[in-house]
Design an enzyme around this catalytic site. Structure first.
Site, PDB file in Angstrom:
ATOM      1  CG  ASP A  21      -2.203   1.029   1.122  1.00  0.00           C
ATOM      2  OD1 ASP A  21      -2.237   1.586   0.180  1.00  0.00           O
ATOM      3  OD2 ASP A  21      -2.811   1.171   2.171  1.00  0.00           O
ATOM      4  N   GLY A  24       0.448   5.639  -4.253  1.00  0.00           N
ATOM      5  CA  GLY A  24      -0.352   6.762  -5.042  1.00  0.00           C
ATOM      6  C   GLY A  24       0.023   7.995  -3.972  1.00  0.00           C
ATOM      7  NE  ARG A  25      -1.782   6.510   1.274  1.00  0.00           N
ATOM      8  CZ  ARG A  25      -1.917   5.704   2.069  1.00  0.00           C
ATOM      9  NH1 ARG A  25      -1.776   6.064   3.600  1.00  0.00           N
ATOM     10  NH2 ARG A  25      -1.847   4.287   1.584  1.00  0.00           N
ATOM     11  NE  ARG A  34      -4.005   6.921  -7.576  1.00  0.00           N
ATOM     12  CZ  ARG A  34      -3.832   6.575  -6.298  1.00  0.00           C
ATOM     13  NH1 ARG A  34      -3.866   7.374  -5.312  1.00  0.00           N
ATOM     14  NH2 ARG A  34      -3.959   5.335  -6.025  1.00  0.00           N
ATOM     15  CG  HIS A  38       0.523   2.306  -9.173  1.00  0.00           C
ATOM     16  ND1 HIS A  38       0.113   1.921  -7.962  1.00  0.00           N
ATOM     17  CD2 HIS A  38      -0.599   3.045  -9.807  1.00  0.00           C
ATOM     18  CE1 HIS A  38      -0.897   2.267  -7.814  1.00  0.00           C
ATOM     19  NE2 HIS A  38      -1.339   2.854  -8.592  1.00  0.00           N
ATOM     20  CB  SER A  66      -8.356  -5.765  -4.217  1.00  0.00           C
ATOM     21  OG  SER A  66      -8.956  -4.437  -4.658  1.00  0.00           O
ATOM     22  CD1 TRP A  70     -12.098  -5.804 -11.006  1.00  0.00           C
ATOM     23  CD2 TRP A  70     -11.182  -4.934 -12.661  1.00  0.00           C
ATOM     24  NE1 TRP A  70     -11.198  -6.466 -11.533  1.00  0.00           N
ATOM     25  CE2 TRP A  70     -10.788  -6.046 -12.862  1.00  0.00           C
ATOM     26  CE3 TRP A  70     -10.548  -4.101 -13.697  1.00  0.00           C
ATOM     27  CZ2 TRP A  70      -9.851  -6.647 -13.697  1.00  0.00           C
ATOM     28  CZ3 TRP A  70      -9.776  -4.643 -15.018  1.00  0.00           C
ATOM     29  CH2 TRP A  70      -9.491  -5.843 -14.823  1.00  0.00           C
ATOM     30  CG  LEU A 132       9.355 -17.163  -3.113  1.00  0.00           C
ATOM     31  CD1 LEU A 132       9.237 -17.051  -1.646  1.00  0.00           C
ATOM     32  CD2 LEU A 132       9.736 -15.722  -3.564  1.00  0.00           C
ATOM     33  NE  ARG A 189      -3.068  -1.937   4.316  1.00  0.00           N
ATOM     34  CZ  ARG A 189      -4.581  -1.974   3.594  1.00  0.00           C
ATOM     35  NH1 ARG A 189      -5.369  -2.836   4.098  1.00  0.00           N
ATOM     36  NH2 ARG A 189      -4.888  -1.075   2.530  1.00  0.00           N
ATOM     37  NE  ARG A 195      -8.233   0.316   4.692  1.00  0.00           N
ATOM     38  CZ  ARG A 195      -7.819   1.439   4.962  1.00  0.00           C
ATOM     39  NH1 ARG A 195      -7.769   2.151   6.095  1.00  0.00           N
ATOM     40  NH2 ARG A 195      -7.261   2.075   3.830  1.00  0.00           N
ATOM     41  CB  SER A 197      -8.071  -4.118   2.152  1.00  0.00           C
ATOM     42  OG  SER A 197      -8.031  -2.945   2.840  1.00  0.00           O
TER      43      SER A 197
HETATM   44  C1  FPP Z   1      -1.797   0.167  -3.417  1.00  0.00           C
HETATM   45  O1  FPP Z   1      -1.184   1.556  -3.329  1.00  0.00           O
HETATM   46  C2  FPP Z   1      -1.176  -0.526  -4.587  1.00  0.00           C
HETATM   47  C3  FPP Z   1      -1.737  -1.208  -5.733  1.00  0.00           C
HETATM   48  C4  FPP Z   1      -3.247  -1.080  -5.548  1.00  0.00           C
HETATM   49  C5  FPP Z   1      -1.096  -1.880  -6.694  1.00  0.00           C
HETATM   50  C6  FPP Z   1       0.269  -2.529  -6.464  1.00  0.00           C
HETATM   51  C7  FPP Z   1       0.719  -2.724  -7.471  1.00  0.00           C
HETATM   52  C8  FPP Z   1       2.232  -2.730  -7.701  1.00  0.00           C
HETATM   53  C9  FPP Z   1       2.972  -2.535  -6.470  1.00  0.00           C
HETATM   54  C10 FPP Z   1       2.716  -2.651  -9.102  1.00  0.00           C
HETATM   55  C11 FPP Z   1       2.600  -3.822 -10.114  1.00  0.00           C
HETATM   56  C12 FPP Z   1       2.601  -5.164  -9.457  1.00  0.00           C
HETATM   57  C13 FPP Z   1       3.513  -6.323  -9.763  1.00  0.00           C
HETATM   58  C14 FPP Z   1       3.371  -7.396  -9.048  1.00  0.00           C
HETATM   59  C15 FPP Z   1       4.624  -6.161 -10.587  1.00  0.00           C
HETATM   60  P1  FPP Z   1      -2.418   2.782  -3.707  1.00  0.00           P
HETATM   61  O2  FPP Z   1      -2.215   3.220  -5.105  1.00  0.00           O
HETATM   62  O3  FPP Z   1      -3.796   2.171  -2.897  1.00  0.00           O
HETATM   63  O4  FPP Z   1      -1.736   3.754  -2.478  1.00  0.00           O
HETATM   64  P2  FPP Z   1      -2.579   4.919  -1.740  1.00  0.00           P
HETATM   65  O5  FPP Z   1      -3.414   4.235  -0.839  1.00  0.00           O
HETATM   66  O6  FPP Z   1      -1.367   5.624  -1.486  1.00  0.00           O
HETATM   67  O7  FPP Z   1      -3.359   5.721  -2.991  1.00  0.00           O
END
Ligand code: FPP
Length: 244
Positions: A21, A24-25, A34, A38, A66, A70, A132, A189, A195, A197
């Site tokens: 998690d 984005g932040r 954002r 990623h 998740s 979507w 792994l 997390r 949480r 989620s």
């Molecule tokens: C949550 O951060 C992160 C995700 C919903 C996506 C996780 C994806 C990656 C780490 C990259 C691609 C994955 C692989 C396996 C190569 P958030 O966007 O919810 O952050 P925020 O809570 O700060 O908005």
């Protein structure tokens, strides 16, 4: 001074589940879009997968997308799957050389076609590896998985192939998409949220939780090791009074 702590290897979690998690932040705090978060997060996946394997972890489950994700803007969803495809394409040989076996859980049929294809390719390439096990949770919802299991069990009872009285925890386990995995020993997390989620709800009944304020794009090998050290200090009793 002599360090009397037992070596970490005594209590390495067999299965670690991670909610990655804070991408984005992390990006927004730098004035970046954002998707930049990623992209940096995907780099961390490479590092953490390698570190987990080296520490002797057997299974690493990453919550990469998740079912609820979507609902994000379509550009972000596209960017996430495009990052996933790049990851799979660029890492396939390294994963294989490191003995990693890749598999996925979730509604994979909902993913873009190229993503499904790359998952199949990497799963096939790494199928017989013994190192792994890297599990990507994609379009995953634990409640949906449990619902699907309940429907499967109900159908088997109706068909007469399953006796209602014989249904136990093992029956439910066997109908879940995680049926071949041990239960997670440790959940990590990142980014300060505390949480679940909708992640592995049934499977995490006795999992140890580790929350860190570090955002996923900053989560390094050293942060993983800190989580492992913390876990090694814990006493797991599974409801009994004796450590197990
Ligand atoms: C949550 O951060 C992160 C995700 C919903 C996506 C996780 C994806 C990656 C780490 C990259 C691609 C994955 C692989 C396996 C190569 P958030 O966007 O919810 O952050 P925020 O809570 O700060 O908005």
């Amino acid at each position: 001074m002599i360090d009397m702590k037992p070596p970490l290897t005594h209590k390495v979690p067999q299965h670690i589940a991670i909610i990655m998690d804070g991408n984005g932040r992390w990006a927004q705090s730098r004035g970046e879009p954002r998707v930049h978060g990623h992209r940096s997060g995907a780099q961390r996946v490479r590092e953490v997968v390698e570190a987990a394997g080296q520490q002797g972890v057997k299974v690493l489950t990453l919550y990469a997308f998740s079912e609820e994700n979507w609902q994000r803007p379509i550009e972000e969803v596209h960017a996430l799957f495009s990052l996933l495809v790049s990851y799979l394409r660029e890492e396939i040989e390294r994963l294989h050389e490191n003995g990693v076996q890749l598999c996925s859980i979730g509604a994979i049929e909902k993913l873009p076609e190229d993503c499904q294809q790359w998952l199949r390719v990497v799963e096939e390439r790494t199928r017989s590896n013994q190192g792994l096990k890297l599990v990507l949770a994609l379009s995953y919802s634990s409640r949906t998985d449990i619902l699907r299991a309940v429907r499967g069990i109900a159908a088997a009872v109706k068909e007469g192939t399953l006796d209602e009285q014989s249904i136990g925890e093992a029956t439910i386990n066997s109908y879940l998409s995680t049926n071949l995995l041990p239960e997670p020993d440790l959940l990590i997390r990142t980014s300060g949220e505390q949480r679940l989620s909708n992640f592995l709800l049934w499977e995490m009944a006795y999992t140890e939780f580790y929350f860190t304020k570090v955002h996923w794009p900053d989560f390094s090998r050293a942060d993983l090791e800190a989580a492992l050290s913390d876990y090694a200090e814990r006493e797991r009793r599974f409801g009994s009074i004796h450590p197990q």
